[in-house]
Design an enzyme around this catalytic site. Structure first.
Site, PDB file in Angstrom:
ATOM      1  N   PRO A 247       0.791  -1.237   0.000  1.00  0.00           N
ATOM      2  CA  PRO A 247       0.000   0.000   0.000  1.00  0.00           C
ATOM      3  C   PRO A 247       0.820   1.282   0.000  1.00  0.00           C
ATOM      4  CG  PRO A 247       0.087  -0.905   2.214  1.00  0.00           C
ATOM      5  CD  PRO A 247       0.808  -1.897   1.328  1.00  0.00           C
ATOM      6  N   CYS A 248       1.532   1.534  -1.099  1.00  0.00           N
ATOM      7  CA  CYS A 248       2.306   2.775  -1.192  1.00  0.00           C
ATOM      8  C   CYS A 248       1.396   4.001  -1.191  1.00  0.00           C
ATOM      9  CB  CYS A 248       3.194   2.759  -2.431  1.00  0.00           C
ATOM     10  SG  CYS A 248       2.330   2.516  -3.997  1.00  0.00           S
ATOM     11  N   HIS A 249       0.107   3.812  -1.489  1.00  0.00           N
ATOM     12  CA  HIS A 249      -0.836   4.928  -1.480  1.00  0.00           C
ATOM     13  C   HIS A 249      -1.082   5.446  -0.067  1.00  0.00           C
ATOM     14  CE1 HIS A 249      -3.105   1.121  -1.155  1.00  0.00           C
ATOM     15  NE2 HIS A 249      -3.855   1.784  -0.283  1.00  0.00           N
TER      16      HIS A 249
END
Length: 285
Positions: A247-249
């Site tokens: 989950p780089c977001h």
């Protein structure tokens, strides 16, 4: 040809960009609907179907002030509480079903010459995606905004020497369950990733950020034991080869601004808000 889901998400993304630009004035339903050329009634229904809450409620998850509050509330225990999410069903976050296995030096250097890669396309709430897997797990997942041909070409450039077949397998099916609200259905998702030891360490740390919460580059750097390496951590985050699964977001600026995203800032806003809504709904059950 665009599917109806793509058309709907494009309108959602446009509305979120509008909300982000005007959130300080708290735009009305009528103003947002007019911006995406829909009647207030139609827009409200479409947005409710997509997000699970009204546009007005969703705005609360997109404001910078809300992001700051999320960081403030979670900064001291963000990683310590990752394994105690309390979500209905499993009692664990779906992210924690994910296990990373790095590629061998040979696989890494020879462009996947020894690998057979299955790939397929699927629709998600945020647009079409391409997902690919080896015999060990998911190796690639990205948004295919420019069409299937370009989506596949981008995958192939990542592993230029691999053998490819368009085939849906169990690894891909399990990964796509992340879009289901009932995360208890998700079995362990295995990743088989091409990355340096430092990149994989950063990606493993990202997996500990709970759904519905956020972190900063500085917090990630500290967690990886490299407190002063925020820039290097940022580069590793940007090199994430599996959208959504890692989950780089969920990484934003310390100011509370969501910052850039490889697949567009409006999509990043949409994912953050969508996850926050679902995490809250799960806790309420």
């Amino acid at each position: 040809m665009e599917t109806q889901q793509q058309i709907d998400f494009n309108r959602i993304a446009a509305s979120i960009a509008f909300i982000k630009e005007h959130f300080k004035s708290q735009p009305s339903l009528e103003q947002i609907a007019e911006h995406v050329h829909l009647s207030p009634f139609h827009f409200q229904r479409m947005f409710q179907d997509w997000a699970g809450v009204s546009p007005k409620k969703f705005i609360q998850y997109l404001t910078i002030e809300h992001a700051k509050n999320m960081l403030k509330e979670n900064c001291s225990t963000l990683f310590d509480t990752a394994y105690e999410s309390g979500l209905s069903g499993t009692g664990r976050l779906h992210d924690l079903f994910i296990n990373i296995e790095g590629m061998t030096p040979g696989e890494y250097k020879n462009g996947g010459a020894s690998l057979t890669i299955n790939y397929s396309f699927a629709e998600s709430p945020f647009g079409n995606i391409i997902v690919a897997s080896t015999h060990k797990g998911i190796c690639y997942m990205a948004f295919a905004d420019e069409g299937r041909g370009i989506g596949f070409d981008t995958l192939r450039s990542t592993f230029p020497n691999a053998r490819y077949q368009q085939l849906v397998d169990n690894f891909q099916q399990h990964a796509l369950f992340i879009f289901d609200q009932d995360w208890s259905k998700i079995k362990e998702i295995k990743l088989h990733l091409k990355g340096t030891p430092f990149q994989i360490k950063v990606w493993e740390t990202l997996l500990q950020v709970p759904t519905g919460t956020l972190t900063t580059y500085a917090q990630l750097a500290e967690r990886t034991g490299n407190k002063l390496a925020s820039r290097a951590v940022g580069s590793a985050v940007g090199a994430n080869p599996v959208a959504l699964l890692i989950p780089c977001h969920r990484v934003i600026k310390s100011t509370g601004d969501t910052g850039n995203y490889h697949w567009g800032s409006s999509r990043k806003q949409a994912i953050i808000g969508w996850e926050a809504v679902r995490a809250e709904l799960q806790v309420e059950k």
